[in-house]
Design an enzyme around this catalytic site. Structure first.
Site, short mmCIF file in Angstrom:
data_model
loop_
_atom_site.label_atom_id
_atom_site.label_comp_id
_atom_site.label_asym_id
_atom_site.label_seq_id
_atom_site.Cartn_x
_atom_site.Cartn_y
_atom_site.Cartn_z
N ASP A 53 16.71 32.99 -27.58
CA ASP A 53 17.19 34.15 -28.29
C ASP A 53 18.11 33.70 -29.44
OD1 ASP A 53 17.46 37.21 -28.02
OD2 ASP A 53 19.51 36.52 -28.28
N THR A 85 16.38 38.41 -34.97
CA THR A 85 17.50 37.58 -35.39
C THR A 85 17.03 36.22 -35.90
OG1 THR A 85 17.75 36.95 -33.09
CG2 THR A 85 19.24 38.60 -33.92
N THR A 86 16.14 35.59 -35.13
CA THR A 86 15.65 34.28 -35.55
C THR A 86 14.93 34.40 -36.89
OG1 THR A 86 15.30 33.85 -33.22
CG2 THR A 86 14.43 32.23 -34.74
N ASP A 122 16.94 43.52 -26.01
CA ASP A 122 16.05 43.58 -27.18
C ASP A 122 15.07 44.74 -27.02
OD1 ASP A 122 17.35 41.31 -27.87
OD2 ASP A 122 15.57 40.07 -28.18
P1 ADP Z 1 13.23 37.00 -33.37
O1 ADP Z 1 14.60 36.59 -32.94
O2 ADP Z 1 13.09 36.92 -34.85
O3 ADP Z 1 12.79 38.30 -32.81
P2 ADP Z 1 11.20 35.84 -31.70
O4 ADP Z 1 11.25 34.50 -31.06
O5 ADP Z 1 11.31 37.03 -30.84
O6 ADP Z 1 12.28 35.85 -32.83
O7 ADP Z 1 9.84 35.90 -32.52
C1 ADP Z 1 9.49 37.01 -33.27
C2 ADP Z 1 8.21 36.75 -34.01
O8 ADP Z 1 7.16 36.48 -33.09
C3 ADP Z 1 7.80 37.95 -34.81
O9 ADP Z 1 7.32 37.54 -36.07
C4 ADP Z 1 6.70 38.55 -33.97
O10 ADP Z 1 5.79 39.30 -34.73
C5 ADP Z 1 6.08 37.33 -33.39
N1 ADP Z 1 5.31 37.60 -32.17
C6 ADP Z 1 5.74 38.21 -31.05
N2 ADP Z 1 4.75 38.28 -30.13
C7 ADP Z 1 3.66 37.71 -30.68
C8 ADP Z 1 2.33 37.46 -30.24
N3 ADP Z 1 1.93 37.83 -29.04
N4 ADP Z 1 1.50 36.85 -31.10
C9 ADP Z 1 1.92 36.47 -32.31
N5 ADP Z 1 3.15 36.64 -32.78
C10 ADP Z 1 4.02 37.26 -31.99
MG MG Z 2 12.38 38.83 -30.88
#
Ligand code: ADP
Ligand code: MG
Length: 552
Positions: free
Chosen positions: A63, A96-97, A390
């Site tokens: 996270d 956030t990331t 989240d």
């Molecule tokens: P953040 O802190 O930015 O939310 P995450 O590690 O949760 O970081 O990653 C978010 C990214 O992963 C987003 O661009 C989202 O669209 C993508 N994502 C989430 N689930 C999937 C999936 N099943 N397949 C492809 N991309 C995904």
């Molecule tokens: Mg996320």
């Protein structure tokens, strides 16, 4: 001030200063380092980080907000990056990331322009235009959020990458139900305040023992074993003074000459306490939540009258109870009347794991729900907590706005393509900056591919080709290792999460670009031992920019 040949000393001795390109380069380097630190965690296939704090406590998570909260950064530019993550987290709870990675990439692209002698002002102007345009295009990708199924998909997308095993759907279901329970219609608009959902954690059981409770849970037991375990049609008093004889502030001397007088004195104290409990009973309360202490004798009387009582309830919980049951919080017992009492169908004590907790269910205000998180270990419980945080936030945001966009990099790639079409209409050197902004957006799908161990160059080529053909929802399917329609794959995110990420990433990048002078006070005493500039190297101590001498 005087001019002349003699240089005027305006900075305190020991103040560090970097100017011009040196300052800029350093700031960009630092911001990129922060972005790199979290980049590998992006997406469902992102890696985890193990964070160990100075006390040896361990957190394992991917996270972004949590990681940046835990690491101790010193450089002012690093702090600005951490702020991006924090604001993204509080505003929308997710992304956030992405926001941090995008900021880093925007700065990396800006650096290339700086090397070609494009002035920072031109870059920041171009970036602003690009961000504005991107936000304008964003709704074109909008997907209507009008049923529970889609809300669940949004919750699950937000939870991908969290270590909650195969319980995502189960938790998504709870998140959607909880959010819908607290949603309100205000002036024809849906408003969700997820703070109205009380989350309690209790180690033990499995993730699937996590449950949604129609009411409020307190991590507290009743004060006396002879009190009833369960009270139906509970009439609840919320008292924020103690059930005990107040010690006077002035130390008074009580002269007791005869042994009978001791008894009389004690009797009088007991009488006072009995009266307090009598008062509660008289107004008809059968449940008492007290913010302070409840004396043994008071407990005895309450038990005798069949009153269920809990002591030392947190102030924030008293407020939640007040909202949920309609009870007024009473400071002076003499003022307590029947009208001040709240109502709940049932108040009962339940054994959860090793502990006893108090459940207040079927409250007067139906918009009060709690989630009781269960899990085998403390780490699991904490990760479920983060995942639900989240999920609750994104579902709330999506329900309020009613619109979502495709994830998996689909949105970013589409925006990049549209921005490249837009750039020539602006012309000049700003055009270059807009094109760089478009390039920077591609970091999201590229990183998703890289983190999944895919051939990023190949994926990016195919992805762009799909979007050229008009497949707006094409994104990276990290599980199949191919390009797929993200809406079909149920990878969707609230539009507001993307909007916020673009806005805050642009803001911090342009802010950092405009700085050409960093003046940092000499590390103060409290910074000693951390080494100059902490782990990021460079300017100042954690005092950083805050401790600037008053010369500006
Ligand atoms: P953040 O802190 O930015 O939310 P995450 O590690 O949760 O970081 O990653 C978010 C990214 O992963 C987003 O661009 C989202 O669209 C993508 N994502 C989430 N689930 C999937 C999936 N099943 N397949 C492809 N991309 C995904
Ligand atoms: Mg996320």
């Amino acid at each position: 001030m005087m001019g002349g040949q003699v240089p005027i000393l305006v900075l305190k001795e020991g103040t560090e200063r970097e100017t011009g390109r040196v300052a800029q380069k350093r700031n960009i380097e630092v911001a990129k380092a922060i972005a790199d630190a979290v980049r590998t965690t992006l997406g469902p296939k992102g890696m985890d980080k193990m964070l160990v704090d100075s006390l040896g406590d361990i957190v394992i998570t991917n996270d972004g907000a949590t990681i940046l909260k835990e690491i101790d950064v010193a450089h002012p530019a690093a702090k600005m990056m951490v702020e991006v993550a924090k604001s993204q987290d509080t505003e929308v709870g997710d992304g956030t990331t992405s926001a941090v990675v995008l900021s880093g990439e925007l700065l990396k692209m800006a650096e290339e322009l700086l090397d070609q002698n494009v002035h920072p002002t031109v870059i920041t102007n171009g970036y602003r235009l690009a961000a504005e345009k991107a936000l304008e295009i964003l709704p074109e990708l909008g997907i209507k959020v009008d049923n529970d199924e889609i809300l669940k998909e949004i919750a699950m997308t937000a939870m991908t990458g969290k270590n909650v095993g195969d319980s995502k759907e189960y938790l998504a279901d709870i998140a959607v139900k909880a959010v819908k329970a607290v949603a309100e219609e205000i002036n024809g608009k849906t408003v969700v305040d997820v703070d109205n959902i009380k989350v309690e954690k209790k180690q033990g059981g499995g993730i699937r023992d996590t449950e949604l409770i129609d009411g409020i849970i307190l991590d507290k037991e009743k004060v006396h074993p002879r009190m009833p375990k369960r009270v139906e049609k509970a009439k609840i008093a919320l008292i924020n003074t103690g059930f005990e004889v107040k010690k006077t502030e002035i130390s008074a001397k009580i002269q007791i000459n005869r042994p009978e007088d001791i008894q009389a004195f004690l009797d009088q104290e007991a009488e006072e306490i009995r009266k307090m409990v009598e008062k509660v009973k008289e107004v008809g309360a059968n449940v008492v939540f007290c913010q302070k202490a409840i004396d043994d004798l008071a407990q005895h009387y309450m038990a005798k009258y069949g009153i269920y009582a809990v002591r030392r309830v947190k102030k924030s919980d008293m407020e939640k109870l007040s909202k949920a049951t309609g009870a007024k919080i009473i400071t002076n017992l003499d003022d307590l009347s029947e009208d001040d009492l709240g109502y709940a169908e049932v108040v009962e004590e339940r054994k959860i794991g090793e502990d006893h907790m108090t459940f207040v269910m079927g409250c007067k205000n139906p918009k009060s729900v709690s989630i009781l998180i269960r899990g085998g270990t403390e780490h699991v419980v904490d990760e479920v907590d983060r995942a639900l945080h989240d999920a609750l936030k994104v579902v709330g945001v999506a329900l309020e706005d009613g619109v979502a966009v495709p994830g998996g990099g689909a949105t970013e790639i589409e925006l990049a393509m549209k921005l490249r079409e837009y750039a020539p209409s602006v012309g000049g050197r700003e055009q270059l900056a807009i094109e760089k902004f478009a390039d920077a957006l591609e970091i999201i799908p590229r990183t998703l591919a890289e983190n999944a161990g895919l051939d990023a160059i190949d994926i990016m080529m195919k992805l762009k080709a799909e979007h050229q053909k008009g497949n707006r929802y094409a994104g990276v399917d990290v599980f199949e290792g191919t390009i797929a329609d993200m809406v079909e794959r149920k990878v969707i995110e609230p539009l507001r999460v993307k909007k916020q990420a673009i806005e805050s990433a642009t803001e911090v990048a342009t802010m950092i670009l405009r700085i050409d002078d960093v003046i940092a006070a000499k590390g103060t005493d409290k910074d000693k031992g951390k080494g100059p500039g902490g782990d990021m190297g460079g300017m100042g101590g954690p005092g950083g920019m805050g401790g600037m001498p008053g010369m500006m």
